[in-house]
Design a protein around this motif. Structure first.
Motif, PDB file in Angstrom:
ATOM      1  N   ALA A 188       0.848  -1.194   0.000  1.00  0.00           N
ATOM      2  CA  ALA A 188       0.000   0.000   0.000  1.00  0.00           C
ATOM      3  C   ALA A 188       0.880   1.240   0.000  1.00  0.00           C
ATOM      4  O   ALA A 188       2.040   1.210   0.432  1.00  0.00           O
ATOM      5  N   SER A 189       0.315   2.339  -0.489  1.00  0.00           N
ATOM      6  CA  SER A 189       0.984   3.636  -0.457  1.00  0.00           C
ATOM      7  C   SER A 189      -0.010   4.664   0.062  1.00  0.00           C
ATOM      8  O   SER A 189      -1.204   4.598  -0.237  1.00  0.00           O
ATOM      9  N   LEU A 190       0.502   5.611   0.860  1.00  0.00           N
ATOM     10  CA  LEU A 190      -0.313   6.713   1.366  1.00  0.00           C
ATOM     11  C   LEU A 190       0.282   8.010   0.847  1.00  0.00           C
ATOM     12  O   LEU A 190       1.475   8.251   1.011  1.00  0.00           O
ATOM     13  N   MET A 191      -0.559   8.861   0.240  1.00  0.00           N
ATOM     14  CA  MET A 191      -0.072  10.068  -0.411  1.00  0.00           C
ATOM     15  C   MET A 191      -0.897  11.283   0.002  1.00  0.00           C
ATOM     16  O   MET A 191      -1.989  11.154   0.543  1.00  0.00           O
ATOM     17  N   GLN A 192      -0.345  12.446  -0.302  1.00  0.00           N
ATOM     18  CA  GLN A 192      -1.015  13.705  -0.013  1.00  0.00           C
ATOM     19  C   GLN A 192      -1.831  14.184  -1.204  1.00  0.00           C
ATOM     20  O   GLN A 192      -1.537  13.861  -2.353  1.00  0.00           O
ATOM     21  N   LEU A 193      -2.839  14.974  -0.909  1.00  0.00           N
ATOM     22  CA  LEU A 193      -3.451  15.816  -1.930  1.00  0.00           C
ATOM     23  C   LEU A 193      -2.600  17.077  -1.991  1.00  0.00           C
ATOM     24  O   LEU A 193      -2.627  17.904  -1.086  1.00  0.00           O
ATOM     25  N   ASP A 194      -1.818  17.208  -3.032  1.00  0.00           N
ATOM     26  CA  ASP A 194      -0.844  18.295  -3.101  1.00  0.00           C
ATOM     27  C   ASP A 194      -1.490  19.657  -3.343  1.00  0.00           C
ATOM     28  O   ASP A 194      -0.970  20.684  -2.915  1.00  0.00           O
ATOM     29  N   TYR A 195      -2.619  19.665  -4.040  1.00  0.00           N
ATOM     30  CA  TYR A 195      -3.289  20.937  -4.328  1.00  0.00           C
ATOM     31  C   TYR A 195      -4.210  21.264  -3.159  1.00  0.00           C
ATOM     32  O   TYR A 195      -5.283  20.699  -3.011  1.00  0.00           O
ATOM     33  N   ARG A 196      -3.756  22.160  -2.297  1.00  0.00           N
ATOM     34  CA  ARG A 196      -4.440  22.422  -1.033  1.00  0.00           C
ATOM     35  C   ARG A 196      -5.915  22.800  -1.168  1.00  0.00           C
ATOM     36  O   ARG A 196      -6.727  22.399  -0.330  1.00  0.00           O
ATOM     37  N   PRO A 197      -6.326  23.602  -2.178  1.00  0.00           N
ATOM     38  CA  PRO A 197      -7.754  23.929  -2.288  1.00  0.00           C
ATOM     39  C   PRO A 197      -8.655  22.709  -2.455  1.00  0.00           C
ATOM     40  O   PRO A 197      -9.860  22.781  -2.191  1.00  0.00           O
ATOM     41  N   ASP A 198      -8.083  21.586  -2.908  1.00  0.00           N
ATOM     42  CA  ASP A 198      -8.878  20.368  -3.082  1.00  0.00           C
ATOM     43  C   ASP A 198      -9.123  19.640  -1.764  1.00  0.00           C
ATOM     44  O   ASP A 198      -9.965  18.744  -1.700  1.00  0.00           O
ATOM     45  N   VAL A 199      -8.394  19.997  -0.722  1.00  0.00           N
ATOM     46  CA  VAL A 199      -8.504  19.278   0.549  1.00  0.00           C
ATOM     47  C   VAL A 199      -9.723  19.782   1.318  1.00  0.00           C
ATOM     48  O   VAL A 199      -9.793  20.952   1.712  1.00  0.00           O
ATOM     49  N   THR A 200     -10.679  18.889   1.537  1.00  0.00           N
ATOM     50  CA  THR A 200     -11.908  19.249   2.250  1.00  0.00           C
ATOM     51  C   THR A 200     -11.784  18.896   3.724  1.00  0.00           C
ATOM     52  O   THR A 200     -10.836  18.231   4.152  1.00  0.00           O
ATOM     53  N   ASP A 201     -12.776  19.311   4.497  1.00  0.00           N
ATOM     54  CA  ASP A 201     -12.801  18.948   5.914  1.00  0.00           C
ATOM     55  C   ASP A 201     -12.891  17.433   6.080  1.00  0.00           C
ATOM     56  O   ASP A 201     -12.302  16.861   7.006  1.00  0.00           O
ATOM     57  N   ASP A 202     -13.632  16.783   5.189  1.00  0.00           N
ATOM     58  CA  ASP A 202     -13.733  15.315   5.247  1.00  0.00           C
ATOM     59  C   ASP A 202     -12.376  14.666   4.978  1.00  0.00           C
ATOM     60  O   ASP A 202     -12.032  13.649   5.588  1.00  0.00           O
TER      61      ASP A 202
END
Length: 223
Positions: A188-202
Motif C-alpha cells: 500500500a501507499s499513502l499520499m497527499q493531496l498536493d493541491y491544497r484547495p482540493d482538501v476538504t474537511d472530510d
C-alpha cells in the motif's frame, strides 16, 4: 605534561555508526517522516547524507529549502534488526528519543489492550498467547475488501474519506496501524493531496498523519 588519549579508527567508526542510529530512532520516533532541522535532536547533514546513501531514508526539498526526511521500506527493515544497537553515551538527545518512543509504545499498548508487563513475559508465556498477526491479517483483509469495493478494484487511487465509512465498525487506531504496516510491507501507499484547495474537511478528518504530513490518498496493489 599529560598525554593526549588516542582515538583509533575503530572508535571513530563506532561513534559515527552510533550517531547515525540515533538519527534513525529520532526520525522513527516522529512517525517515520519529519523535517530534519525541526526534530530533537536535530539530524545533521553528515548523518542525513549517510542514511540517504544507505537507502534508509529519502530526502525531499520543500518550501524555503526545508528538507523532509522519510524512512524507506529498507529503513524500516533495518530498524527491525538493529533495535539493540549502541547509541552515543554522551548526548542529551537520547532523552527526547526515549520520550517519543515511549509515547508511541503507550498508544500501541492501549489500542491492543495490552499490559506493559506482557512485553517482558517469558518465552513460555508468549507461546501460550494467540498470534498477534491473526488480528492484523483479519483487519488487513477487511481493508482490502473495502478498498476493492470503493475503488472498483486494486491498483487505483482512492481517497481515504471514501474508504473510512466502509470500515466504520473497526477501531480507527487499529485501521491506521494496519495501513501503516501494509505500507511498510510494500502493498500500500499513502499520499497527499498536493493541491491544497482540493482538501476538504472530510479529507482532513480521514487523513493519516505521518510525521508532520497528513496523507489523504491510499493505493493498494493487487496481491
Amino acid at each position: 605534561m599529560a598525554k593526549r588519549k588516542r582515538t583509533n579508527n575503530k572508535d571513530r567508526t563506532n561513534a559515527v555508526a552510533e550517531k547515525q542510529a540515533l538519527a534513525m530512532w529520532t526520525l522513527l520516533g516522529d512517525g517515520g517522516a519529519g523535517f530534519g532541522g525541526k526534530l530533537t535532536p536535530k539530524i545533521e547533514k553528515p548523518e542525513r547524507d549517510a542514511l540517504l546513501g544507505a537507502g534508509l531514508i529519502t530526502v525531499e526539498r520543500r518550501e524555503r529549502g526545508a528538507l523532509l526526511l522519510t524512512v524507506t521500506d529498507r529503513g524500516w527493515e533495518w530498524a527491525e534488526h538493529h533495535l539493540a544497537d549502541p547509541l552515543p553515551q554522551r548526548t542529551q538527545g537520547g532523552a527526547f528519543v526515549l520520550r517519543a518512543w515511549l509515547s508511541r509504545l503507550q498508544k500501541f499498548l492501549q489500542s491492543r489492550q495490552l499490559r506493559l508487563y506482557e512485553l517482558f513475559a517469558s518465552d513460555e508465556t508468549e507461546e501460550a498467547k494467540p498470534d498477534p498477526s491473526t488480528e492484523y491479517g483479519k483487519i488487513r483483509e477487511q481493508i482490502r475488501a473495502a478498498y476493492r469495493e470503493a475503488a472498483g478494484g486494486f491498483d487505483r487511487r482512492l481517497l481515504l474519506r471514501n474508504l473510512r465509512p466502509r470500515l466504520a465498525g473497526i477501531d480507527r487506531e487499529l485501521i491506521d496501524s494496519t495501513l501503516l504496516r501494509m505500507v511498510r510491507e510494500g502493498e500500500a501507499s499513502l499520499m497527499q493531496l498536493d493541491y491544497r484547495p482540493d482538501v476538504t474537511d472530510d479529507d482532513r478528518a480521514a487523513s493519516i498523519q505521518i510525521g508532520n504530513e497528513p496523507r489523504h490518498i491510499i493505493w493498494i496493489v493487487d496481491r
